[in-house]
Design a protein around this motif. Structure first.
Motif, mmCIF file in Angstrom:
data_model
loop_
_atom_site.group_PDB
_atom_site.id
_atom_site.type_symbol
_atom_site.label_atom_id
_atom_site.label_comp_id
_atom_site.label_asym_id
_atom_site.label_seq_id
_atom_site.Cartn_x
_atom_site.Cartn_y
_atom_site.Cartn_z
ATOM 1 N N TYR A 1 57.775 -56.219 -41.883
ATOM 2 C CA TYR A 1 57.772 -57.640 -41.525
ATOM 3 C C TYR A 1 57.066 -58.514 -42.553
ATOM 4 O O TYR A 1 56.799 -59.682 -42.284
ATOM 5 C CB TYR A 1 57.093 -57.822 -40.161
ATOM 6 C CG TYR A 1 57.969 -57.517 -38.979
ATOM 7 C CD1 TYR A 1 58.973 -56.552 -39.058
ATOM 8 C CD2 TYR A 1 57.796 -58.178 -37.769
ATOM 9 C CE1 TYR A 1 59.776 -56.255 -37.975
ATOM 10 C CE2 TYR A 1 58.589 -57.891 -36.675
ATOM 11 C CZ TYR A 1 59.584 -56.922 -36.786
ATOM 12 O OH TYR A 1 60.383 -56.632 -35.704
ATOM 13 N N SER A 2 56.792 -57.975 -43.720
ATOM 14 C CA SER A 2 56.006 -58.738 -44.697
ATOM 15 C C SER A 2 56.708 -60.013 -45.159
ATOM 16 O O SER A 2 56.056 -60.974 -45.577
ATOM 17 C CB SER A 2 55.675 -57.860 -45.908
ATOM 18 O OG SER A 2 56.854 -57.406 -46.548
ATOM 19 N N ALA A 3 58.055 -60.040 -45.105
ATOM 20 C CA ALA A 3 58.799 -61.212 -45.573
ATOM 21 C C ALA A 3 59.004 -62.261 -44.486
ATOM 22 O O ALA A 3 59.554 -63.324 -44.751
ATOM 23 C CB ALA A 3 60.160 -60.783 -46.122
ATOM 24 N N THR A 4 58.577 -61.970 -43.260
ATOM 25 C CA THR A 4 58.723 -62.931 -42.170
ATOM 26 C C THR A 4 57.554 -63.907 -42.181
ATOM 27 O O THR A 4 56.538 -63.679 -42.845
ATOM 28 C CB THR A 4 58.763 -62.202 -40.819
ATOM 29 O OG1 THR A 4 57.466 -61.649 -40.550
ATOM 30 C CG2 THR A 4 59.798 -61.086 -40.829
ATOM 31 N N PRO A 5 57.665 -65.014 -41.428
ATOM 32 C CA PRO A 5 56.551 -65.969 -41.373
ATOM 33 C C PRO A 5 55.239 -65.350 -40.896
ATOM 34 O O PRO A 5 54.161 -65.811 -41.271
ATOM 35 C CB PRO A 5 57.061 -67.024 -40.374
ATOM 36 C CG PRO A 5 58.546 -66.960 -40.494
ATOM 37 C CD PRO A 5 58.868 -65.529 -40.740
ATOM 38 N N ALA A 6 55.322 -64.303 -40.067
ATOM 39 C CA ALA A 6 54.106 -63.652 -39.572
ATOM 40 C C ALA A 6 53.619 -62.538 -40.489
ATOM 41 O O ALA A 6 52.594 -61.912 -40.222
ATOM 42 C CB ALA A 6 54.357 -63.083 -38.176
ATOM 43 N N GLY A 7 54.347 -62.286 -41.572
ATOM 44 C CA GLY A 7 54.033 -61.156 -42.441
ATOM 45 C C GLY A 7 52.725 -61.295 -43.189
ATOM 46 O O GLY A 7 52.184 -62.395 -43.359
ATOM 47 N N LEU A 8 52.219 -60.131 -43.613
ATOM 48 C CA LEU A 8 50.968 -60.081 -44.367
ATOM 49 C C LEU A 8 51.254 -59.554 -45.773
ATOM 50 O O LEU A 8 52.049 -58.635 -45.939
ATOM 51 C CB LEU A 8 49.960 -59.156 -43.674
ATOM 52 C CG LEU A 8 49.555 -59.520 -42.246
ATOM 53 C CD1 LEU A 8 48.666 -58.420 -41.664
ATOM 54 C CD2 LEU A 8 48.834 -60.868 -42.215
ATOM 55 N N ASN A 9 50.587 -60.126 -46.729
ATOM 56 C CA ASN A 9 50.712 -59.661 -48.114
ATOM 57 C C ASN A 9 49.538 -58.733 -48.420
ATOM 58 O O ASN A 9 48.465 -59.175 -48.819
ATOM 59 C CB ASN A 9 50.730 -60.852 -49.071
ATOM 60 C CG ASN A 9 50.956 -60.427 -50.504
ATOM 61 O OD1 ASN A 9 51.434 -59.321 -50.768
ATOM 62 N ND2 ASN A 9 50.605 -61.280 -51.445
ATOM 63 N N LEU A 10 49.749 -57.452 -48.200
ATOM 64 C CA LEU A 10 48.676 -56.472 -48.374
ATOM 65 C C LEU A 10 48.844 -55.746 -49.698
ATOM 66 O O LEU A 10 49.965 -55.543 -50.176
ATOM 67 C CB LEU A 10 48.688 -55.463 -47.227
ATOM 68 C CG LEU A 10 48.486 -56.060 -45.825
ATOM 69 C CD1 LEU A 10 48.568 -54.971 -44.774
ATOM 70 C CD2 LEU A 10 47.150 -56.788 -45.733
#
Length: 360
Positions: A195-204
């Motif tokens: 889900y990193s590319a969704t609005p709720a995603g996290l860039n880890l």
């Protein structure tokens, strides 16, 4: 894992007799799970939404979570029998991390592709392959410590991390705290992964498949299942399995509309939570009859097959391409050939008490 989950807990399970009706189903699914993992890694796929290989890959995603749940289950069963958590964890550490280091070295020095190996510059191709692998893993601390030079070795470290997590957080009085923390880690892993590319995603900065983001929840669930006397029956387990699979597939399709990357990068989704647990519950409730008992007799092979199978991937690809070309048998022949080679190699290694240590 040419796109991108074994084991004795089922990487840790101490080879229970397959005649026990209580464990035959788990042994049976262990064999199916390692076949699914090999298929996931070796069935040619484009990663596109309309590729058969893509969906074969995604439909095998229950297997690694199954092994995580089973590991937590058998680990806790040992503790409930009075074994020391420290002793069991040390044993698991020696085993899992020892195998990781051993096969890290094996895959670093493994031969290059078959075409290079039979070409005129064999030695040069081999040294170049070693140099490339070494440069890749030393260029990233995460790859060096958590994955190594082969794409599937991450599982050993992740499983160890999951067992370490349950020892650090386990408690019969407050198992819900352990599960809540594990669920939080899993959600962070999904938001930083699929889900990193969704609005709720996290860039880890790390691949959340590695470490405990993926494994902690399933090992924690395995611990809790081991503490319960009453578990869902086969019908309920199958419903969970199917519901989890449907959710996983729907999430993958939805995600592909947002970020059209190769779909094998969807290593786990929110639906995989239910899918993996459902797979274990199905295994736990399968009756010990007919083919289930027969296939369960192969339960000593999965760990060795898992560890060795990527060695055989390129040779099998080359031979299958030569024999079948672009024909319809090429795709299924690849995982079948790799399974045959890895299973044979595992059996041969198991015949000697010294070489047996390489696969157990």
């Amino acid at each position: 894992m040419a796109n991108e989950s074994t084991p004795a807990p089922v990487l840790e399970q101490e080879s229970p007799p397959t005649t026990s009706p209580r464990l035959v189903g788990i042994d049976f699914v262990r064999v199916l799970a390692v076949c699914a993992i090999v298929t996931m890694h070796t069935f040619p796929a484009s990663g596109a939404l309309d590729s058969l290989g893509t969906w074969v890959n995604q439909c095998c995603r229950w297997a690694v979570p199954f092994f995580f749940v089973a590991a937590g289950f058998f680990f806790e069963k040992g503790l409930l029998k009075g074994r020391s958590a420290k002793t069991q964890l040390l044993r698991s550490t020696r085993r899992l991390l020892g195998l990781f280091v051993l096969w890290w070295i094996v895959y670093l020095f493994a031969p290059p592709g078959l075409r290079d190996l039979i070409g005129p510059e064999r030695i040069g191709a081999w040294t170049q392959a070693i140099a490339f692998r070494w440069g890749r893993v030393t260029g990233s601390l995460e790859l060096f410590l958590l994955e190594g030079p082969a794409i599937h070795l991450w599982f050993l470290v992740a499983l160890w991390g999951g067992l370490l997590f349950v020892v650090a957080t386990r408690g019969h009085r407050k198992p819900d705290v352990m599960l809540a923390i594990a669920l939080l880690l899993y959600v962070i892993g999904v938001l930083g992964g699929t889900y990193s590319a969704t609005p709720a995603g996290l860039n880890l900065p790390i691949h959340t498949r590695n470490g405990i983001f993926f494994s902690a929840f399933f090992t924690a669930v395995g611990v809790m299942l081991a503490q319960r006397e009453h578990l869902p029956g086969l019908r309920g387990a199958l419903l969970l399995f199917v519901a989890g699979m449907a959710s996983h597939i729907c999430e993958v399709i939805a995600w592909s509309r947002i970020e059209p990357l190769p779909l094998w990068e969807n290593t786990f989704t929110l639906g995989t939570l239910v899918w993996g647990v459902g797979a274990f519950l199905v295994a736990r409730t399968l009756p010990a009859v007919g083919p289930v008992k027969q296939i369960a007799r192969l339960a000593g092979l999965p760990l060795g097959i898992y560890l060795t199978h990527m060695i055989f991937a390129d040779p099998v690809y080359c031979i299958a391409a030569k024999v079948f070309g672009d024909g319809p048998l090429y795709n299924p022949s690849c995982p079948a050939g790799v399974l045959l080679c890895a299973g044979t190699a595992t059996y041969i290694l198991s015949l000697n008490r010294f070489t047996r240590r390489l696969i157990s």
